[in-house]
Scaffold this active site. Structure first.
Site, short mmCIF file in Angstrom:
data_model
loop_
_atom_site.label_atom_id
_atom_site.label_comp_id
_atom_site.label_asym_id
_atom_site.label_seq_id
_atom_site.Cartn_x
_atom_site.Cartn_y
_atom_site.Cartn_z
CD GLU A 186 52.58 11.89 60.07
OE1 GLU A 186 51.66 12.28 60.81
OE2 GLU A 186 52.39 11.05 59.19
CE1 TYR A 188 55.69 10.33 57.20
CE2 TYR A 188 56.59 8.57 58.53
CZ TYR A 188 55.58 9.45 58.25
OH TYR A 188 54.45 9.47 59.03
CG HIS A 216 46.96 12.19 58.57
ND1 HIS A 216 47.66 13.02 59.42
CD2 HIS A 216 47.83 11.20 58.24
CE1 HIS A 216 48.88 12.55 59.60
NE2 HIS A 216 49.00 11.43 58.89
CD GLU A 217 47.22 7.60 56.92
OE1 GLU A 217 48.04 7.30 56.05
OE2 GLU A 217 47.53 7.77 58.11
CG HIS A 240 53.51 9.86 63.51
ND1 HIS A 240 54.30 8.88 63.00
CD2 HIS A 240 52.35 9.81 62.80
CE1 HIS A 240 53.66 8.24 62.04
NE2 HIS A 240 52.47 8.78 61.89
ZN LIG Z 1 50.74 10.37 58.55
#
Ligand SMILES: [Zn+2]
Length: 374
Positions: A224, A215, A200-201, A296
């Site tokens: 995300e 973002y 994910h990162e 998120h």
């Molecule tokens: Zn993330």
């Protein structure tokens, strides 16, 4: 829930020579807050009366640090963008065939990157060994399945710092490297234990060097979501699972005993984003979206669309649905403010052009987005 928050994939192929030698394309930019644990979850735990003051403290401390990290990253992003725009630089040297992977040990301090860990692949510290092997595996996943050479597709060294601070409840990509906390041992455990967390990162790095999604708002939710989608796909690829054998969970391997005792089995669930077993439940319909949502949170909408598309197509998620999503993310000029409907349209079009003899793929992608209201 509140407002706060490839074709068949063998293991031997690699990107074309042209790809490997391509100069670093566009100036990268990361103004993201690329933490795996959303602020909303940290805030809830910091105030949770079911936890003792000692158990709440790591969350309070982590929150304090993150606010400053976020300010620093925004400033760093502006500065690095200015430097790249203004100062002359020699062309990038030829890229290595595969990225080097390095691990540094913060030894519970907070100075990054920390001390280099020699030969991390055989280190006595299981955390160092895991950070090394899983990062290398993510690089292998991207190269084998998608022909991508590291996050920048130019062989960028993948650097990780472990044992960051004490009881630190997060892991993050800061635009240049990964950092992992050990967790408080109650709600969260060692963050290197989540292979989906690592993928994910690092996918935030891929986005940084491709679509450059911002973002905030819809682009933030897409940013995300692609990290969750490729995080889950990596987990499935490592276990050689088809879509029916996959758990579709994010963060299940970093949940501590205190979290599981309360019924939380994961951070997020692509197959059921609003489920009660998610520590950070999400919306499933675009009608629930509004500007200002934590990325998120809004990422649940495109997450659910990917899950539905992959399930309807069947087989291994990275072979068809993943190929389409990868091309939608990396095959076009940067689109920092992309809307979810534009991403949906792109994947519908790619499903038809990439799999022209398989109309069922186009139908699956189309119906998946329609089901979430896009
Ligand atoms: Zn993330």
């Amino acid at each position: 829930m509140k407002n706060a928050p490839g074709f068949a994939c063998g293991r031997v192929s690699s990107g074309s020579r042209r790809d490997r030698l391509a100069p670093r394309a566009r100036p990268p930019r990361c103004d993201c807050r690329c933490f795996i644990i959303p602020t909303d979850v940290l805030e809830r735990m910091a105030k949770d009366k079911k936890l003792t003051p000692e158990e709440r403290k790591p969350f309070v401390d982590t929150m304090k640090v993150e606010k400053e990290w976020r300010k620093a990253r925004v400033a760093l992003s502006k500065l690095s963008h200015l430097v790249r725009t203004v100062l002359p630089a020699a062309p990038a040297a030829a890229a290595p065939a595969a990225p080097a992977v390095t691990v540094f040990d913060c030894a519970h301090g907070t100075t990054l990157p920390g001390s280099p860990v020699p030969n991390p692949g055989t280190a006595p510290d299981a955390v160092a060994k895991r950070a090394f092997t899983e990062t290398q595996a993510v690089a292998d996943f991207y190269q084998t399945c998608f022909g991508r050479n590291s996050v920048d597709d130019a062989g960028m060294t993948l650097m990780s710092s472990i044992h960051y601070s004490i009881n630190y409840n997060n892991a993050f990509w800061n635009g240049t490297q990964m950092t992992y906390g050990d967790g408080d041992g109650n709600i969260f455990i060692d963050f290197t234990k989540g292979n989906d967390v690592i993928a994910h990162e690092l996918t935030h790095g891929v986005t940084q060097y491709s679509a450059r999604l911002s973002y905030t708002n819809q682009a933030g939710g897409l940013n995300e979501s692609v990290s969750d989608v490729f995080g889950s796909m990596f987990r499935q690829w490592q276990a050689d699972q088809d879509v029916t054998g996959a758990d579709w969970l994010i963060g299940s391997d970093i949940m501590g005993p205190g979290a599981t005792a309360r019924g939380f089995t994961c951070l997020r669930d692509l197959s059921n984003p609003a489920a009660k077993h998610c520590l950070a439940p999400q919306p499933t319909k675009f009608s629930q979206y509004r500007d200002g949502l934590d990325p998120h949170f809004s990422s649940g909408i495109p997450n659910f669309a990917f899950y539905k598309a992959a399930m309807a197509i069947g087989g291994k998620s990275w072979e068809k649905a993943g190929k389409i999503w990868y091309q939608a993310l990396t095959g076009f000029p940067p689109s920092p403010n992309m809307r979810m409907s534009a991403f949906a349209k792109r994947t519908r079009s790619l499903a038809a052009s990439m799999f022209p003899t398989e109309p069922a793929v186009r139908t699956a992608v189309d119906k998946a987005w329609t089901a979430v209201g896009l």
